[in-house]
Scaffold this motif. Structure first.
Motif: not given
Length: 471
Positions: A260-268
């Protein structure tokens, strides 16, 4: 891999996505069908295919299967269909006069009045609520199999000079399907005489090391929560909901991208995105695993002793969500949100749930793949429900002639024998009548059964041609 360790040549026929993995294990690979990875990505809603379009899709699918399975099975002694939609496999086995086994990974794929069939949202199905008439559901399931596959399969069988199939599902599953699911996590719900051959879950040992980035992340703080959806399509914005749910509990998060290519929402720095990884090792080092409820992921998390949150979408995942309830929690039906995932995580992270998960881990079998390999080769073979050994012939071992041993059965009271063994620990062996021996012992037992000499006092040996056992 266990078959290879026992000296067998093994070929794998699967979708093209798995070529690299299979060939990396040193096995020849034959692709069949289209790539499946794109199906995991979110896409806009499309119109359902018309009946004519659906029929053409089925025709193309079955034709591709016959071409690929025939090529892969050339020179083989057995075909193991690892799933439920390998429609061509049994017919190819009949053409070649070789053994066929259907192995399933979840009990709810196999008919039983004690559970409902799998759920297929593409058919407009939803999980049932309350008490259902499972027998009626399974009857309808059989009708769907015939509606979808019967005419196309019978056309190929007719071209091969074989009789048509009356019931497609029964034809593919056989009278003695194998259930490759852990007996602790997925016990068969009915009486023993109706049970499939239960091998346990086939777990492939994974020795891939962690990346430096993953190892550093794990060591940098308290155990994180691991999120992933494997090879299935994820609901919209699931990655963002997962991360917010972990943060609501002050937890770090590992997000497995998956198909599903789940992605992060930020670079924390409290989140890490990863690709393919050794799940068995990773799950031992996390606080909980949030996943889709596939058989493999569920078993790996249970083996690791990790609490689980199962977010089921379709097919067998609702079954696993139900089964895993005591080791964690199942997300409520519907699209997961940050709040709903946070609520489910709260239950899963409770100390009593973690303790239950750890207590079950030692009970999960890790030797089932070896047992299944020996079963296929006739070394400790369990008989089918008819009481007669299954299979056309025994696979060659290390290039030698087929072994004379057809199979063995440890007496368990499950079958009526020509003559009941006096000792509950006695072993019965059936051998091919072509196996010549001069060590015959006395008069025949049970009339037509001729026992052969055995070096073990707890084993009795009979010729297959004289076997008359029945259920």
């Amino acid at each position: 891999m266990r078959l290879k360790a026992l000296g067998q040549d093994v070929r794998v026929c699967a979708p093209p996505d798995f070529r690299e993995q299979v060939e990396g294990l040193g096995m020849p690979f034959t692709p069949v069908g289209p790539e499946l990875r794109p199906t995991g990505r979110a896409r806009s809603a499309a119109a359902s295919p018309t009946p004519e379009q659906r029929h053409r899709m089925v025709e193309a699918t079955v034709a591709a299967q016959f071409e690929a399975v025939r090529a892969a099975a050339r020179g083989c002694d057995a075909i193991v269909a690892g799933g439920y939609l390998v429609v061509a496999a049994r017919t190819v086995a009949e053409e070649r006069g070789i053994r066929y086994v259907m192995a399933g990974y979840s009990p709810n794929f196999l008919p039983s009045p004690h559970h409902a069939p799998p759920v297929y949202p593409m058919r407009g199905e939803t999980p049932g609520v309350g008490v259902a008439d499972n027998s009626a559901l399974w009857a309808r399931d059989a009708e769907r199999w015939n509606e979808s596959w019967s005419s196309v399969l019978d056309a190929h069988r007719s071209a091969a000079g074989l009789d048509p199939v009356g019931d497609v599902r029964s034809h593919l599953f056989t009278d003695t399907p194998w259930l490759a699911a852990d007996p602790v996590l997925a016990p068969w719900p009915g009486p023993a005489e109706s049970a499939p051959v239960r091998t346990g879950a086939w777990i492939l040992p994974d020795e891939r090391p962690f990346s430096v980035e993953l190892e550093d992340f794990l060591q940098a703080g308290e155990p994180p929560v691991c999120f992933g959806f494997g090879s299935v399509r994820a609901p919209q914005d699931l990655g963002a909901s997962m991360i917010r749910a972990a943060r609501a509990h002050g937890r770090r998060a590992i997000v497995a991208r998956g198909w599903a290519d789940l992605a992060l929402i930020d670079d924390r720095p409290d989140c890490l995105s990863i690709g393919e990884v050794d799940q068995q090792a990773l799950f031992r080092r996390v606080a909980a695993v949030v996943h889709h409820g596939g058989a493999g992921t569920t078993t790996a998390a249970a083996l690791a002793g990790a609490p689980q949150v199962v977010v089921p979408q379709h097919v067998d995942q609702h079954y696993w969500a139900h089964r895993i309830h005591d080791l964690g929690t199942a997300h409520a039906p519907g699209t997961p949100t940050a709040n709903s995932l946070a609520e489910a995580l709260a239950r899963s992270l409770a100390p009593d749930v973690a303790a239950r998960a750890r207590s079950v881990a030692p009970e999960v079998r890790t030797d089932a793949a070896d047992a299944a390999a020996q079963l296929l080769l006739g070394q400790g073979l369990t008989f089918g429900r008819t009481g007669v050994p299954t299979g056309a012939r025994t696979p060659r071992q290390n290039g030698a002639e087929p072994s004379p041993v057809i199979g063995m059965l440890r007496w368990s009271g499950r079958y009526s024998m020509p003559r009941k063994p006096p000792d509950a620990s006695e072993m019965w062996m059936v051998v091919d009548p072509a196996w010549k021996t001069s060590k015959r012992s006395g008069p025949s037992a049970g009339g037509s059964i001729t026992p052969l000499q055995s070096s073990s006092p707890s084993m009795r040996v009979f010729t297959r041609s004289a076997w008359t056992g029945s259920r």
